[in-house]
Design a protein around this motif. Structure first.
Motif, PDB file in Angstrom:
ATOM      1  N   LEU A   1       0.832  -1.209   0.000  1.00 57.69           N
ATOM      2  CA  LEU A   1       0.000   0.000   0.000  1.00 57.69           C
ATOM      3  C   LEU A   1       0.865   1.257   0.000  1.00 57.69           C
ATOM      4  O   LEU A   1       0.570   2.232  -0.704  1.00 57.69           O
ATOM      5  CB  LEU A   1      -0.924  -0.003   1.221  1.00 57.69           C
ATOM      6  CG  LEU A   1      -2.110  -0.971   1.145  1.00 57.69           C
ATOM      7  CD1 LEU A   1      -2.794  -1.117   2.510  1.00 57.69           C
ATOM      8  CD2 LEU A   1      -3.130  -0.486   0.115  1.00 57.69           C
ATOM      9  N   VAL A   2       1.954   1.215   0.779  1.00 55.57           N
ATOM     10  CA  VAL A   2       2.852   2.377   0.807  1.00 55.57           C
ATOM     11  C   VAL A   2       3.457   2.594  -0.573  1.00 55.57           C
ATOM     12  O   VAL A   2       3.551   3.733  -1.061  1.00 55.57           O
ATOM     13  CB  VAL A   2       3.950   2.182   1.871  1.00 55.57           C
ATOM     14  CG1 VAL A   2       5.028   3.258   1.740  1.00 55.57           C
ATOM     15  CG2 VAL A   2       3.341   2.214   3.268  1.00 55.57           C
TER      16      VAL A   2
ATOM     17  N   ALA B   1       2.137   1.713  -3.413  1.00 52.23           N
ATOM     18  CA  ALA B   1       1.075   2.204  -4.296  1.00 52.23           C
ATOM     19  C   ALA B   1       0.824   3.693  -4.072  1.00 52.23           C
ATOM     20  O   ALA B   1       0.653   4.473  -5.015  1.00 52.23           O
ATOM     21  CB  ALA B   1      -0.210   1.410  -4.055  1.00 52.23           C
ATOM     22  N   ILE B   2       0.828   4.094  -2.798  1.00 51.69           N
ATOM     23  CA  ILE B   2       0.633   5.522  -2.486  1.00 51.69           C
ATOM     24  C   ILE B   2       1.763   6.343  -3.089  1.00 51.69           C
ATOM     25  O   ILE B   2       1.533   7.387  -3.713  1.00 51.69           O
ATOM     26  CB  ILE B   2       0.561   5.713  -0.949  1.00 51.69           C
ATOM     27  CG1 ILE B   2      -0.752   5.136  -0.415  1.00 51.69           C
ATOM     28  CG2 ILE B   2       0.676   7.189  -0.580  1.00 51.69           C
ATOM     29  CD1 ILE B   2      -0.820   5.036   1.092  1.00 51.69           C
TER      30      ILE B   2
ATOM     31  N   VAL C   1       1.265   6.628  -6.810  1.00 50.84           N
ATOM     32  CA  VAL C   1       0.201   7.575  -7.184  1.00 50.84           C
ATOM     33  C   VAL C   1       0.709   9.006  -7.065  1.00 50.84           C
ATOM     34  O   VAL C   1       0.460   9.853  -7.940  1.00 50.84           O
ATOM     35  CB  VAL C   1      -1.040   7.358  -6.292  1.00 50.84           C
ATOM     36  CG1 VAL C   1      -2.017   8.512  -6.419  1.00 50.84           C
ATOM     37  CG2 VAL C   1      -1.734   6.053  -6.668  1.00 50.84           C
ATOM     38  N   VAL C   2       1.455   9.265  -5.987  1.00 48.20           N
ATOM     39  CA  VAL C   2       1.952  10.631  -5.790  1.00 48.20           C
ATOM     40  C   VAL C   2       2.999  10.971  -6.848  1.00 48.20           C
ATOM     41  O   VAL C   2       2.981  12.065  -7.437  1.00 48.20           O
ATOM     42  CB  VAL C   2       2.530  10.797  -4.367  1.00 48.20           C
ATOM     43  CG1 VAL C   2       3.209  12.151  -4.214  1.00 48.20           C
ATOM     44  CG2 VAL C   2       1.422  10.634  -3.329  1.00 48.20           C
TER      45      VAL C   2
ATOM     46  N   GLY D   1       2.021  11.969 -10.361  1.00 44.64           N
ATOM     47  CA  GLY D   1       1.658  13.378 -10.570  1.00 44.64           C
ATOM     48  C   GLY D   1       0.180  13.620 -10.701  1.00 44.64           C
ATOM     49  O   GLY D   1      -0.639  12.708 -10.656  1.00 44.64           O
ATOM     50  N   ASP D   2      -0.094  14.889 -10.899  1.00 52.17           N
ATOM     51  CA  ASP D   2      -1.479  15.366 -10.929  1.00 52.17           C
ATOM     52  C   ASP D   2      -2.029  15.278 -12.350  1.00 52.17           C
ATOM     53  O   ASP D   2      -1.515  15.940 -13.253  1.00 52.17           O
ATOM     54  CB  ASP D   2      -1.502  16.819 -10.437  1.00 52.17           C
ATOM     55  CG  ASP D   2      -2.902  17.323 -10.193  1.00 52.17           C
ATOM     56  OD1 ASP D   2      -3.859  16.609 -10.545  1.00 52.17           O
ATOM     57  OD2 ASP D   2      -3.028  18.427  -9.647  1.00 52.17           O
ATOM     58  N   HIS D   3      -3.017  14.426 -12.553  1.00 46.13           N
ATOM     59  CA  HIS D   3      -3.621  14.319 -13.880  1.00 46.13           C
ATOM     60  C   HIS D   3      -4.942  15.059 -13.964  1.00 46.13           C
ATOM     61  O   HIS D   3      -5.648  14.969 -14.960  1.00 46.13           O
ATOM     62  CB  HIS D   3      -3.831  12.848 -14.235  1.00 46.13           C
ATOM     63  CG  HIS D   3      -2.548  12.099 -14.356  1.00 46.13           C
ATOM     64  ND1 HIS D   3      -2.064  11.272 -13.362  1.00 46.13           N
ATOM     65  CD2 HIS D   3      -1.609  12.088 -15.339  1.00 46.13           C
ATOM     66  CE1 HIS D   3      -0.895  10.768 -13.733  1.00 46.13           C
ATOM     67  NE2 HIS D   3      -0.600  11.247 -14.926  1.00 46.13           N
ATOM     68  N   VAL D   4      -5.299  15.742 -12.918  1.00 44.16           N
ATOM     69  CA  VAL D   4      -6.562  16.477 -12.909  1.00 44.16           C
ATOM     70  C   VAL D   4      -6.298  17.978 -12.888  1.00 44.16           C
ATOM     71  O   VAL D   4      -6.779  18.726 -13.731  1.00 44.16           O
ATOM     72  CB  VAL D   4      -7.419  16.083 -11.678  1.00 44.16           C
ATOM     73  CG1 VAL D   4      -8.706  16.895 -11.647  1.00 44.16           C
ATOM     74  CG2 VAL D   4      -7.730  14.600 -11.719  1.00 44.16           C
TER      75      VAL D   4
ATOM     76  N   ARG E   1      -9.517  22.670 -11.978  1.00 44.98           N
ATOM     77  CA  ARG E   1     -10.588  22.327 -12.904  1.00 44.98           C
ATOM     78  C   ARG E   1     -11.601  23.451 -13.044  1.00 44.98           C
ATOM     79  O   ARG E   1     -11.818  24.229 -12.120  1.00 44.98           O
ATOM     80  CB  ARG E   1     -11.296  21.060 -12.447  1.00 44.98           C
ATOM     81  CG  ARG E   1     -10.452  19.811 -12.601  1.00 44.98           C
ATOM     82  CD  ARG E   1     -11.196  18.588 -12.147  1.00 44.98           C
ATOM     83  NE  ARG E   1     -11.638  18.682 -10.767  1.00 44.98           N
ATOM     84  CZ  ARG E   1     -12.914  18.820 -10.402  1.00 44.98           C
ATOM     85  NH1 ARG E   1     -13.865  18.885 -11.312  1.00 44.98           N
ATOM     86  NH2 ARG E   1     -13.239  18.878  -9.129  1.00 44.98           N
TER      87      ARG E   1
ATOM     88  N   GLU F   1      -3.663  26.108  -4.220  1.00 44.07           N
ATOM     89  CA  GLU F   1      -2.685  25.145  -3.695  1.00 44.07           C
ATOM     90  C   GLU F   1      -1.589  24.846  -4.696  1.00 44.07           C
ATOM     91  O   GLU F   1      -0.763  23.968  -4.463  1.00 44.07           O
ATOM     92  CB  GLU F   1      -3.366  23.826  -3.338  1.00 44.07           C
ATOM     93  CG  GLU F   1      -4.497  23.933  -2.382  1.00 44.07           C
ATOM     94  CD  GLU F   1      -5.808  24.100  -3.102  1.00 44.07           C
ATOM     95  OE1 GLU F   1      -6.023  23.423  -4.108  1.00 44.07           O
ATOM     96  OE2 GLU F   1      -6.612  24.932  -2.672  1.00 44.07           O
TER      97      GLU F   1
ATOM     98  N   ARG G   1      -2.078  23.790  -7.955  1.00 46.01           N
ATOM     99  CA  ARG G   1      -2.394  22.813  -9.008  1.00 46.01           C
ATOM    100  C   ARG G   1      -2.677  23.566 -10.303  1.00 46.01           C
ATOM    101  O   ARG G   1      -3.472  24.509 -10.308  1.00 46.01           O
ATOM    102  CB  ARG G   1      -3.614  21.980  -8.619  1.00 46.01           C
ATOM    103  CG  ARG G   1      -3.449  21.271  -7.312  1.00 46.01           C
ATOM    104  CD  ARG G   1      -4.689  20.497  -6.945  1.00 46.01           C
ATOM    105  NE  ARG G   1      -4.810  19.272  -7.688  1.00 46.01           N
ATOM    106  CZ  ARG G   1      -5.806  18.403  -7.517  1.00 46.01           C
ATOM    107  NH1 ARG G   1      -6.761  18.676  -6.645  1.00 46.01           N
ATOM    108  NH2 ARG G   1      -5.859  17.286  -8.208  1.00 46.01           N
TER     109      ARG G   1
END
Lengths: 316, 455
Positions: B19-20, B22-23, B26-27, B30-33, B36, B114, B116
């Motif tokens: 899990l660590v 995977a976290i 994910v971090v 990067g930011d794919h959003v 918005r 923030e 983004r």
């Protein structure tokens, strides 16, 4: 900043107010949970659950995850009930899934979340993620071939070396021959006994949560940031710190929805009902400390993963 | 802990490790959003009024400059930005052109608070509506707000109040109208309705108070209005008017002046929204109030009305009465707020017998006004002149009618007006449009008054 009498007085008022609000909010739900526990003890026989629950650990965990729909309890009431179910033979994987999911996957919390956020992604994600994380954690616990190693003696199934009863020394009334009135009396006796037993942990947890909230104000936590990563950590910490009952936490989360990321709001709504200060203390009355650590850390990591993934990859 | 670690513990640690990882993944991915956009105004392929505004509602608080720097229109239009919560509004400096398809573009890279960044550029097209004209009708019967296409066409009734409409004002964006409605207590309430006549809602219940003369701020976020308190007894006349403001979205209202001794009527916002002019009957003066600094300028006038703001919001042309010459005569003067000075424009010696409050063209180059010359009998004709009174020329020459209620359209290419035939008994006011390009007058409505452009 110098310590003044006025400041100490103010802190004491805050501490008392927070403690009372947590205790008064949680006590009725604890009572409901202990009543349900008493009903299970009296009206179900040893082994009933092991016959009803699927043998496959994942299926058992899945069933445990949705058991909250039949037992609508929040995180305070779920602990004694889960303990009782384990003693009655419910597999540990199902009990863990029930323990973690029931505070969210139950009709009351579904209704309150619906009222706060409407029928949208927050509601569905809260339910889905809570169920997923609870079932996954339950499935992990299924790998313990000797579940009694994770439980305190009083929580173990009788057949696995647990105590024959929980401090209640009334004649066995669960026998089919016992009249209904006597059986109900026994339900109440068990509920009262268990209420005072688990109530100690609730009081201790409430005191600890009140102390933490007095020392670490909400504003200080919220001020740490609302970015996609930090916001998830902040709102998880806040959920643990606030120790709000899951029946009302959606309305608190609504206040954060405008300024915090969706992933962090979801983390608040998913992790808070599973683990907070008072429920952690109550876990310690059921599980070995090692198991409590796992019960805290596994859902925490899964919630973090889900919250971060949503924030960084899902546009809604 | 109960005993030493077993295989279960190792398995849990492995799961935690996974899990660590995977976290971390994910971090690190990067930011794919990113930041918005939640909505655009107008929506894609929608339409706006000539004055916009164009808006982008973000899903999160933004760093204002990074978003403003990335929002532009094609064809290019100058303008100003303003924020309302999470929404960035662009207000064109000049009216947008009807029939032209504009493209609004928000380039990628706008930063949320923030940090983004918006990931993808956003573009959407919109058109500009052809203007309508809103007016009151009928003059002789029950009064409701109507609208008619400025280019001509069948009129449409917007309000349905059993003829209780007192007056109205069109929001600058043309999306809604505010109107006052006489209630059962003989007071007047304020209502809002959209440009199609849908969704009427009461904004202010004023009881026996008269809430009238609504005036929209240029950004459409405030309404000023005159409030005359109920008389001290039933049937007694209302008290003197004072100007209040109200938030059209929340209905929160407050007196413009905390000092209840300050009277006011007929509020008019400056085009930049910085100042508000009201007529104080107690002082026989126009009060020009700077809303940011509370600095005030009092302009004495006996005419009982506020003047016309210049497009830059710094000056006001107003009328006054000269009582010192042989006979009372209307004069025209210019009040300069910055210089705190008043300059005569047309005095008693100008040769004009009477004139009305002028209407400043959107580019500030011309003013239209209704004049009565010494030889035009009792009627006032429409004239055009420079703000200093130069290059005056008549727009109408019809001695049977007197003209008034004139307003420029947002482009300065046409004037809507009302005219009234003086020599005919029971005549009704008519509405028409004067076209600056052709000089032609087109009559639109046979029984209507107080026209306003509905962009």
């Amino acid at each position: 900043m110098p310590i003044t009498w006025a400041g100490l007085g103010e802190s004491l008022v805050t501490f008392t107010t927070v403690f009372l609000s947590i205790f008064i909010e949680a006590a009725p739900f604890l009572m409901l949970g202990t009543l349900a526990s008493g009903l299970v003890e009296v009206f179900f026989n040893q082994g009933d659950f092991s016959r009803l629950v699927p043998r496959h650990p994942l299926a058992a965990a899945l069933l445990g995850g949705v058991l909250g729909l039949a037992f609508p309890v929040c995180e305070c009431g779920v602990v004694p009930l889960a303990r009782r179910l384990v003693r009655k033979g419910l597999p540990l994987s199902a009990a863990i899934a029930f323990l973690l999911a029931a505070p969210v996957v139950n009709p009351i919390v579904i209704a309150s979340t619906l009222a706060a956020f409407g029928p949208g992604p927050i509601l569905y994600s809260r339910l889905g993620l809570s169920l997923l994380i609870a079932v996954a954690t339950g499935a992990v616990f299924a790998f313990q071939s000797r579940p009694e190693r994770l439980l305190l003696p009083a929580s173990r199934p009788v057949m696995a070396g647990g105590a024959p009863d929980l401090h209640v020394h009334l004649p066995a009334a669960s026998a089919p021959a016992a009249p209904l009135g006597r059986r109900l009396l026994r339900v109440l006796a068990i509920a009262v006994d268990e209420f005072f037993e688990m109530g100690r942990y609730l009081v201790a947890g409430g005191l600890l949560a009140a102390g933490m909230q007095t020392v670490v104000p909400q504003a200080a936590l919220l001020g740490l940031g609302s970015g996609p990563v930090v916001s998830v950590l902040v709102l998880i910490a806040l959920a643990v710190l606030l120790s709000i009952c899951s029946t009302v936490d959606a309305f608190i989360a609504l206040a954060f929805a405008a300024s915090f990321t969706p992933g962090s709001v979801l983390a608040f709504l998913v992790y808070g009902p599973m683990v907070d200060i008072k429920s952690t203390l109550m876990f310690l009355g059921v599980f070995q400390r090692r198991a409590v650590v796992y019960l805290i850390v596994l859902p925490l990591l899964m919630t973090l993963l889900a919250g971060l993934f949503i924030n960084l990859n899902v546009a809604w | 802990m109960a005993g030493r670690f077993d295989r279960f513990d190792y398995f849990v640690w492995a799961v935690m490790g996974g899990l660590v990882l995977a976290i971390t993944g994910v971090v690190l991915a990067g930011d794919h959003v990113g930041a918005r956009v939640a909505a655009t105004f107008p929506p894609a392929a929608g339409a706006v009024g000539a004055l916009g505004p164009i808006g982008v509602e973000f899903a999160q608080p933004m760093q204002a400059g990074t978003a403003e720097a990335r929002l532009a229109l094609e064809p290019a239009v100058a303008g100003q930005f303003a924020w309302d919560g999470l929404t960035l509004w662009f207000y064109p400096a000049q009216a947008l052109t009807p029939g032209v398809t504009y493209t609004a573009r928000l380039e990628a890279g706008a930063l949320s608070r923030e940090g983004r960044a918006s990931q993808r550029p956003l573009a959407w097209t919109f058109t500009v509506r052809a203007p309508w004209i809103a007016y009151l009708a009928s003059v002789s019967g029950p009064r409701e707000v109507w609208r008619v296409p400025a280019a001509g066409g069948p009129p449409e009734q917007l309000t349905h109040t059993d003829g209780r409409v007192y007056d109205f004002a069109v929001a600058p964006d043309g999306e809604r109208l505010a109107y006052s409605v006489v209630n059962d207590q003989q007071g007047a309430d304020l209502w809002l309705i959209d440009r199609e006549g849908r969704a009427p809602r009461q904004l202010l219940a004023c009881g026996a108070d008269l809430c009238t003369v609504p005036a929209w701020s240029p950004r459409g976020d405030r309404l000023a209005y005159s409030r005359e308190p109920a008389g001290i007894a039933p049937g007694a006349p209302n008290g003197p008017p004072r100007v209040w403001t109200v938030d059209p979205d929340t209905g929160q209202t407050a007196a413009l002046y905390q000092n209840s001794q300050v009277l006011g009527y007929g509020p008019v916002w400056s085009p930049d929204g910085r100042r508000l002019a009201v007529f104080d009957g107690g002082e026989s003066s126009i009060r020009l109030l700077d809303l940011a600094t509370s600095q005030e300028m009092l302009v004495k006038t006996l005419m009982g009305a506020v003047g016309a703001w210049s497009p830059d919001g710094r000056r006001m042309l107003f009328t006054d009465m000269d009582l010192e010459s042989g006979q009372p005569q209307v004069t025209l003067a210019l009040a300069d707020f910055d210089a705190q000075a008043i300059t005569p424009v047309l005095g008693a010696d100008s040769g004009w017998a009477d004139f009305s409050v002028p209407a400043w063209s959107p580019d500030g180059q011309w003013v239209a006004l209704a004049l009565r010359s010494a030889d035009s009998g009792a009627t006032k004709q429409l004239w055009l002149m420079r703000p200093d009174g130069g290059e005056a020329r008549p727009l109408t020459r019809d001695p049977l009618y007197t003209f008034g209620g004139y307003r420029w359209n947002p482009w300065g290419t046409a004037l809507v007006f009302q005219r009234f035939e003086l020599n005919t008994p029971f005549a009704k006011p008519e509405l028409g449009v004067w076209d600056a390009a052709t000089g032609q007058v087109t009559m639109l409505v046979a029984d209507g008054s107080t026209p306003e452009w509905l962009p």
